[in-house]
Design an enzyme around this catalytic site. Structure first.
Site, short mmCIF file in Angstrom:
data_model
loop_
_atom_site.label_atom_id
_atom_site.label_comp_id
_atom_site.label_asym_id
_atom_site.label_seq_id
_atom_site.Cartn_x
_atom_site.Cartn_y
_atom_site.Cartn_z
N SER A 33 49.64 46.29 45.14
CA SER A 33 48.65 45.57 44.35
C SER A 33 47.27 46.15 44.61
O SER A 33 47.16 47.28 45.10
CB SER A 33 48.72 44.07 44.67
N ASN A 34 46.22 45.41 44.29
CA ASN A 34 44.85 45.90 44.51
C ASN A 34 43.94 44.72 44.86
O ASN A 34 44.39 43.58 44.92
CB ASN A 34 44.35 46.64 43.26
N HIS A 35 42.66 45.00 45.08
CA HIS A 35 41.74 43.99 45.62
C HIS A 35 41.13 43.07 44.57
O HIS A 35 40.23 42.30 44.89
CB HIS A 35 40.59 44.68 46.35
N ALA A 100 42.80 44.13 36.63
CA ALA A 100 43.01 45.41 37.32
C ALA A 100 44.52 45.66 37.33
O ALA A 100 45.23 45.21 38.23
CB ALA A 100 42.45 45.34 38.73
#
Ligand code: CTP
Ligand code: CA
Length: 227
Positions: A33-35, A100
């Site tokens: 995943s991402n932030h 995102a």
């Protein structure tokens, strides 16, 4: 009280917003995943609803609560977000893609937990996800399409290329290295690039203020598009 003060200037518009990260599962307990916190997209959804729009929010996993008056469709992976967006986009007049989205997912998800072997390194094979925004740019119909560009270098060039490649009306370019910008905080600093080449730098502001500034600009260019 915000909604009582907001101008009802988006009445009659249907706005689709995407927000948050996506999660791409590796096995029953792990994911890539991402932030992304989802704060920017949620702020846009809330602001649009306060201004009288019908709002559909497609969101990946976040810790945020659903804004009042917003129809939420929760998703996990990029492929789920793709399916939800394609299902909802056709009768929307404005689409804002703040999510995102993971560009890649593990090429295969394991049904059982991946055990560590004797090797000291492990390689993952990744598979490209569909580009949701690029696909929206190719859809028929009149729709004001807004993308975000998260960059750590060459902000203007990279964002301009995305605007053209994805056939957008507006791209919100986000310099992830700038002070007061980025995923986790409550403020953002962005540069707006329009289809006609106009570039506008906005000062640092809260994500709620930025949401309203974006909607002001979308609204004033919305009907110009048809001329
Ligand atoms: N986006 C999307 N679907 C994807 C990837 C990105 O809809 N599979 C959207 C994002 O929601 C964002 C815009 O495209 O509005 C730009 O995303 P970004 O990650 O900055 O650009 P990419 O085109 O993915 O290029 P790169 O990550 O290589 O910079
Ligand atoms: Ca990307």
């Amino acid at each position: 009280t915000q909604h009582l003060l907001a101008p009802q200037d988006l009445t009659g518009e249907t706005v689709l917003v995407t927000a948050g990260p996506t999660r791409e599962e590796l096995d029953p307990m792990r994911f890539l995943s991402n932030h992304s916190s989802g704060k920017m997209g949620y702020a846009i959804a809330r602001a649009a609803a306060d201004r009288g729009a019908r709002v559909r929010l497609v969101a990946g996993p976040t810790a945020l609560s659903t804004p009042r008056g917003v129809e939420l469709r929760q998703v996990v992976s990029a492929r789920e977000m793709h399916a939800a967006v394609m299902d909802l986009a056709s009768d929307c007049s404005i689409v804002v893609k703040a999510a995102a989205v993971a560009d890649y997912r593990p090429a295969c998800r394991q049904d059982q937990k991946i055990k560590k072997g004797g090797e000291s390194t492990l390689s993952l094979e990744l598979q490209r996800n569909p580009d949701i925004l690029a696909e929206l740019g190719q859809l028929q119909g009149e729709r004001f399409l807004v993308g975000f560009a998260a960059e750590t270098e060459q902000l203007l060039e990279n964002a301009r290329r995305k605007l053209q490649d994805k056939n957008l009306d507006l791209i919100v370019a986000n310099d992830l290295t700038a002070e007061g910008a980025g995923f986790a905080g409550d403020t953002n600093v962005v540069r707006l690039i329009y289809r006609n080449g106009d570039v506008e730098d906005l000062p640092q502001m809260s994500k709620d203020q930025l949401a309203h500034s974006l909607l002001d600009r979308i609204r004033s260019r919305l009907h110009g598009k048809e001329e």
